[in-house]
Design a protein around this motif. Structure first.
Motif, PDB file in Angstrom:
ATOM      1  N   ILE A 594       0.841  -1.192   0.000  1.00 22.57           N
ATOM      2  CA  ILE A 594       0.000   0.000   0.000  1.00 22.57           C
ATOM      3  C   ILE A 594       0.881   1.249   0.000  1.00 22.57           C
ATOM      4  O   ILE A 594       2.069   1.200   0.343  1.00 22.57           O
ATOM      5  CB  ILE A 594      -0.960   0.059   1.208  1.00 22.57           C
ATOM      6  N   SER A 595       0.274   2.337  -0.420  1.00 20.62           N
ATOM      7  CA  SER A 595       0.919   3.648  -0.373  1.00 20.62           C
ATOM      8  C   SER A 595      -0.035   4.593   0.343  1.00 20.62           C
ATOM      9  O   SER A 595      -1.242   4.579   0.077  1.00 20.62           O
ATOM     10  CB  SER A 595       1.206   4.162  -1.782  1.00 20.62           C
ATOM     11  N   ILE A 596       0.495   5.392   1.263  1.00 17.87           N
ATOM     12  CA  ILE A 596      -0.324   6.366   1.992  1.00 17.87           C
ATOM     13  C   ILE A 596       0.132   7.760   1.614  1.00 17.87           C
ATOM     14  O   ILE A 596       1.305   8.120   1.802  1.00 17.87           O
ATOM     15  CB  ILE A 596      -0.219   6.162   3.518  1.00 17.87           C
ATOM     16  N   ASP A 658      -5.135   1.384   7.333  1.00 18.83           N
ATOM     17  CA  ASP A 658      -5.709   2.607   6.769  1.00 18.83           C
ATOM     18  C   ASP A 658      -6.634   2.251   5.601  1.00 18.83           C
ATOM     19  O   ASP A 658      -6.245   1.555   4.669  1.00 18.83           O
ATOM     20  CB  ASP A 658      -4.575   3.525   6.282  1.00 18.83           C
ATOM     21  N   ASN A 659      -7.870   2.742   5.665  1.00 17.56           N
ATOM     22  CA  ASN A 659      -8.801   2.532   4.556  1.00 17.56           C
ATOM     23  C   ASN A 659      -9.417   3.850   4.094  1.00 17.56           C
ATOM     24  O   ASN A 659     -10.491   3.867   3.496  1.00 17.56           O
ATOM     25  CB  ASN A 659      -9.895   1.522   4.929  1.00 17.56           C
ATOM     26  N   VAL A 660      -8.710   4.948   4.384  1.00 14.80           N
ATOM     27  CA  VAL A 660      -9.149   6.267   3.950  1.00 14.80           C
ATOM     28  C   VAL A 660      -8.146   6.880   2.971  1.00 14.80           C
ATOM     29  O   VAL A 660      -8.509   7.320   1.880  1.00 14.80           O
ATOM     30  CB  VAL A 660      -9.363   7.211   5.153  1.00 14.80           C
ATOM     31  N   LYS A 661      -6.862   6.897   3.340  1.00 17.45           N
ATOM     32  CA  LYS A 661      -5.839   7.514   2.501  1.00 17.45           C
ATOM     33  C   LYS A 661      -4.866   6.513   1.897  1.00 17.45           C
ATOM     34  O   LYS A 661      -3.911   6.900   1.229  1.00 17.45           O
ATOM     35  CB  LYS A 661      -5.068   8.560   3.304  1.00 17.45           C
ATOM     36  N   ALA A 662      -5.078   5.242   2.132  1.00 14.60           N
ATOM     37  CA  ALA A 662      -4.203   4.214   1.570  1.00 14.60           C
ATOM     38  C   ALA A 662      -4.693   3.804   0.182  1.00 14.60           C
ATOM     39  O   ALA A 662      -5.894   3.708  -0.066  1.00 14.60           O
ATOM     40  CB  ALA A 662      -4.153   2.995   2.484  1.00 14.60           C
ATOM     41  N   GLU A 677     -15.081  -3.190   4.793  1.00 15.62           N
ATOM     42  CA  GLU A 677     -16.341  -3.104   5.515  1.00 15.62           C
ATOM     43  C   GLU A 677     -16.162  -2.497   6.899  1.00 15.62           C
ATOM     44  O   GLU A 677     -17.151  -2.168   7.559  1.00 15.62           O
ATOM     45  CB  GLU A 677     -16.956  -4.505   5.630  1.00 15.62           C
ATOM     46  N   LEU A 678     -14.926  -2.353   7.347  1.00 19.64           N
ATOM     47  CA  LEU A 678     -14.684  -1.808   8.681  1.00 19.64           C
ATOM     48  C   LEU A 678     -14.915  -0.304   8.691  1.00 19.64           C
ATOM     49  O   LEU A 678     -14.975   0.353   7.649  1.00 19.64           O
ATOM     50  CB  LEU A 678     -13.255  -2.121   9.124  1.00 19.64           C
ATOM     51  N   ALA A 679     -15.026   0.230   9.885  1.00 16.45           N
ATOM     52  CA  ALA A 679     -15.200   1.679  10.040  1.00 16.45           C
ATOM     53  C   ALA A 679     -13.992   2.397   9.460  1.00 16.45           C
ATOM     54  O   ALA A 679     -12.874   1.863   9.478  1.00 16.45           O
ATOM     55  CB  ALA A 679     -15.377   2.031  11.510  1.00 16.45           C
ATOM     56  N   PRO A 680     -14.172   3.601   8.930  1.00 15.41           N
ATOM     57  CA  PRO A 680     -13.040   4.338   8.351  1.00 15.41           C
ATOM     58  C   PRO A 680     -11.911   4.523   9.353  1.00 15.41           C
ATOM     59  O   PRO A 680     -12.142   4.888  10.516  1.00 15.41           O
ATOM     60  CB  PRO A 680     -13.660   5.683   7.959  1.00 15.41           C
ATOM     61  N   LEU A 681     -10.699   4.242   8.898  1.00 15.61           N
ATOM     62  CA  LEU A 681      -9.514   4.450   9.737  1.00 15.61           C
ATOM     63  C   LEU A 681      -8.491   5.222   8.922  1.00 15.61           C
ATOM     64  O   LEU A 681      -8.021   4.738   7.890  1.00 15.61           O
ATOM     65  CB  LEU A 681      -8.927   3.117  10.205  1.00 15.61           C
TER      66      LEU A 681
END
Length: 718
Positions: A594-596, A658-662, A677-681
């Motif tokens: 992944i890249s953030i 990270d599932n917002v900026k990754a 499906e998890l809450a935004p992190l």
């Protein structure tokens, strides 16, 4: 599906992603932040500015190098399957699309900004009163610093500086030459970068709206004042990017500092790599530029202001618009030192990990300030790669030297685009009596290490700071980096040996803790990976987790492919360039990357390996690139304290969640935003709560931080 994935990875027979094409993908991820409506508006302008600065450096270094190879007639393919000529063509196509997207984004952001009461306007939109006020500003402030440069037989084409905005002016004499009535004349005018690019337009009384006129538009409007006796037929902006790389012959240089100063002067005359022109440029001016600059490729025709990097200062200067920015970030002073007057006493008691910018860089300044003032400190040694313009650290080193301490500073003069600043600081340190060393011939010193030697109870104790980022107070406010303070005897001994190698003729050291490039770091990494491979083949848990800026070394990629095929689980956080194709069946199906890209620049380099049960964790100055592993002095340092290891493991886990900026790298070389499906992190926001992740780290291994007594035996990681 698997067959389709394999085809995407082996297209043209390639199992690697090209480094330069991967870099363009990285810059596109930055552009996506400028396009993202959830990003505050002025921050979107900042991201757009960053894409422009990034592209300038890419053109001046990477593309310039490829054009050098093309001129030399080199036609050999690199390990990703591209020849220089083929790669240049691919880069130019992608870059043209990228630039179009930049300016589409610029127009959208300007539209949104105008809704907030801030506009960049044209001269025709001004009232007569505003026009008169700006004419006065031009006459009083701008006109005195302008220099018209005519181009004719007696006055050759002037030196056009890299990355500066110029105006190409096409003129006709008011009294035509009877022998050649159609003749035009050309002149060049530099738009002075010393003045603000966006000029505030005087507004109506009590109006909250702010209007700005670009400086080049103001000059265009009054260009006739510079050329009396001529009529202006056309005036258009242009900009040149030159080769910015340095070619030093260090072996034959009698004085490296003087040789570098000469090379910096040569850089100003580097061959042109890119020409940007304002749309609709007069053909006479365009032909002149193409002839004089001897460009191999077509110019970039820009529909909008040249050099969008000005948006950074522009957005930063707007007052009263904090609601269009991220909330102000206030780094906390590390809790371990907060209630302590003696930083060295804290380090004597336990190792301390700090993570910037969430924790203040002031603790590094204070560490050196305290050491400089301590009468029992005998020596301070430090590496400096990129230094702040107003460096507190340099001032502390000066005071230490002036008080009689032995101060040795390894200054890397060849830190790209910081060479002049480093030269200036080197002279300051030399005048103060510091021993200034410019590193080893042929190698850049990229390690980030400080060593303090103190007399205590009839013996000497070494205090060491090892970091992943530069000793630069400014960038530490928006770069994420880890730093370790320790008195561990093995780390202290290695720090001493490292400086002896860099300043003297010491033979390669038998490192106790460090792994040092260019000789020992790559073999150490391979040994760690090979050990995980053996664990996987034995049916034991095997895992590699790493965070870095770039991954492009072919041998390292092949080793990771080997580990994946053996069953090792590999998770990588690679912010920028990545030449490895993850998720390819039979090759890399056990690798996730992944890249953030977010508010702060992800810059820390961290590695963990499962090590058969109790994870080993390292911090390092090195990315997994060929230059870092073979042509630089780099340091990888183990983190021995279990609770600090737990903190770094938790940090890596938060990044990977990270599932917002990754964005996740796909086998075909593209990136997709991570969805789940998890809450935004959002990892950077999670890490902003320092007590949270440090507390979780201690919880994983218990609350005991001090393991000094347990370190009598040889650490497993050595």
């Amino acid at each position: 599906m698997k067959r389709a994935l394999y085809r995407s990875a082996s297209r043209h027979g390639k199992k690697y992603i090209n480094r330069d094409l991967s870099w363009i993908e990285f810059n596109r991820r930055v552009l996506e932040e400028a396009e993202d409506p959830s990003t505050p508006l002025l921050e979107r302008l900042q991201f757009l500015s960053i894409t422009a600065s990034n592209l300038d450096e890419f053109m001046g270094v990477r593309v310039a190098g490829l054009k050098d190879q093309r001129k030399a007639g080199l036609n050999k393919t690199d390990f990703t399957g591209y020849t220089p000529q083929g790669l240049i063509k691919r880069i130019m196509k992608r870059t043209e699309r990228f630039v179009r997207d930049q300016y589409r984004t610029y127009r959208e952001l300007m539209r949104l900004l105008s809704r907030e009461g801030v506009s960049i306007v044209s001269w025709d939109e001004l009232s007569p009163t505003q026009g008169e006020a700006l004419k006065t500003y031009f006459q009083d402030i701008v006109y005195p610093v302008l220099t018209p440069m005519a181009v004719d037989v007696s006055r050759p084409f002037p030196l056009v500086h890299s990355r500066e905005v110029y105006l190409a002016v096409v003129l006709r004499p008011l009294v035509p030459d009877p022998k050649n009535e159609d003749r035009t004349y050309c002149a060049i005018v530099q738009v002075p970068s010393i003045l603000p690019r966006a000029v505030l337009v005087p507004g109506r009384r009590n109006s909250r709206k702010q209007s700005y006129l670009l400086l080049e538009d103001l000059i265009k409007r009054h260009i006739g004042l510079l050329f009396s006796g001529y009529a202006t037929e056309a005036v258009h902006a242009f900009r040149v990017t030159r080769n910015s790389d340095l070619t030093l012959n260090e072996e034959e240089a009698e004085d490296l500092l003087q040789e570098l100063e000469k090379e910096l002067r040569r850089r100003r005359r580097g061959f042109p790599v890119r020409l940007e022109i304002e749309k609709g440029m007069h053909l006479d001016a365009l032909e002149l530029l193409k002839d004089e600059l001897e460009l191999d490729d077509d110019p970039y025709e820009i529909e909008g202001p040249l050099d969008l990097s000005f948006l950074s200062k522009f957005a930063g200067s707007l007052a009263g618009f904090d609601h269009l920015r991220y909330p102000k970030a206030e780094p906390v002073y590390p809790a371990e030192f907060d209630d302590e007057d003696d930083i060295l006493a804290v380090i004597r008691d336990r190792d301390v990990l700090v993570y910037h910018p969430y924790e203040s860089f002031e603790v590094v300044n204070d560490f050196l300030i305290d050491a400089a003032a301590d009468p029992d400190v005998l020596a301070i040694k430090m590496t400096l790669y990129r230094v702040d313009a107003h460096s507190v650290l340099v001032q502390a080193l000066v005071k230490a030297a002036e008080s009689g301490k032995q101060v040795t500073v390894v200054v890397e003069l060849k830190a790209r685009f910081d060479e002049e600043r480093n030269i200036a600081w080197a002279r300051v340190l030399e005048r103060a009596g510091c021993h200034v060393v410019y590193g080893l011939a042929g190698l850049k010193t990229h390690a980030k290490v400080t060593l303090v030697v103190r007399r205590e109870d009839g013996t000497l104790r070494r205090y060491v700071h090892v970091g992943t980022g530069n000793y630069n107070e400014s960038t530490a406010k928006f770069y994420t980096d880890a730093g370790l303070f320790t008195c561990h005897p093995d780390i202290g001994a290695d720090a001493s040996a490292l400086f002896n190698e860099m300043t003297g003729y010491s033979t390669p050291h038998d490192w106790r803790a460090f792994a040092v490039a260019p000789d020992a770091l790559k073999p150490k990494l391979f040994d760690l990976i090979d050990r995980e491979i053996e664990y996987a083949r034995a049916g034991q848990p095997a895992r590699i987790t790493a965070k870095m800026n770039s991954l492009s070394n072919q041998a390292m990629i092949d080793k990771l492919y080997e580990a994946s095929q053996a069953g090792v689980t590999i998770e990588l956080i690679v912010r920028g360039v990545c030449c490895l194709r993850p998720g390819v069946p039979g090759l890399s199906e056990n690798i996730r990357i992944i890249s953030i890209v977010d508010r702060f620049l992800e810059h820390s380099r961290i590695l963990s390996v499962a090590a058969g049960g109790e994870e080993e964790v390292y911090i390092t100055s090195a990315d997994w690139m060929t230059r870092n592993l073979t042509r630089r002095v780099e340091v990888m340092c183990p983190v021995y304290d279990r609770s600090l290891r737990a903190m770094l493991l938790n940090l890596l886990r938060i990044n990977l969640s990270d599932n917002v900026k990754a964005r996740e790298l796909k086998p075909g070389g593209g990136y997709e935003r991570v969805k789940g499906e998890l809450a935004p992190l959002r990892s950077q926001f999670e890490l902003a709560d320092i007590p949270l992740w440090k507390t979780v780290g201690e919880y994983l291994y218990g609350t005991t931080v001090n393991e000094r007594e347990a370190r009598g035996s040889t650490p497993k990681s050595s």
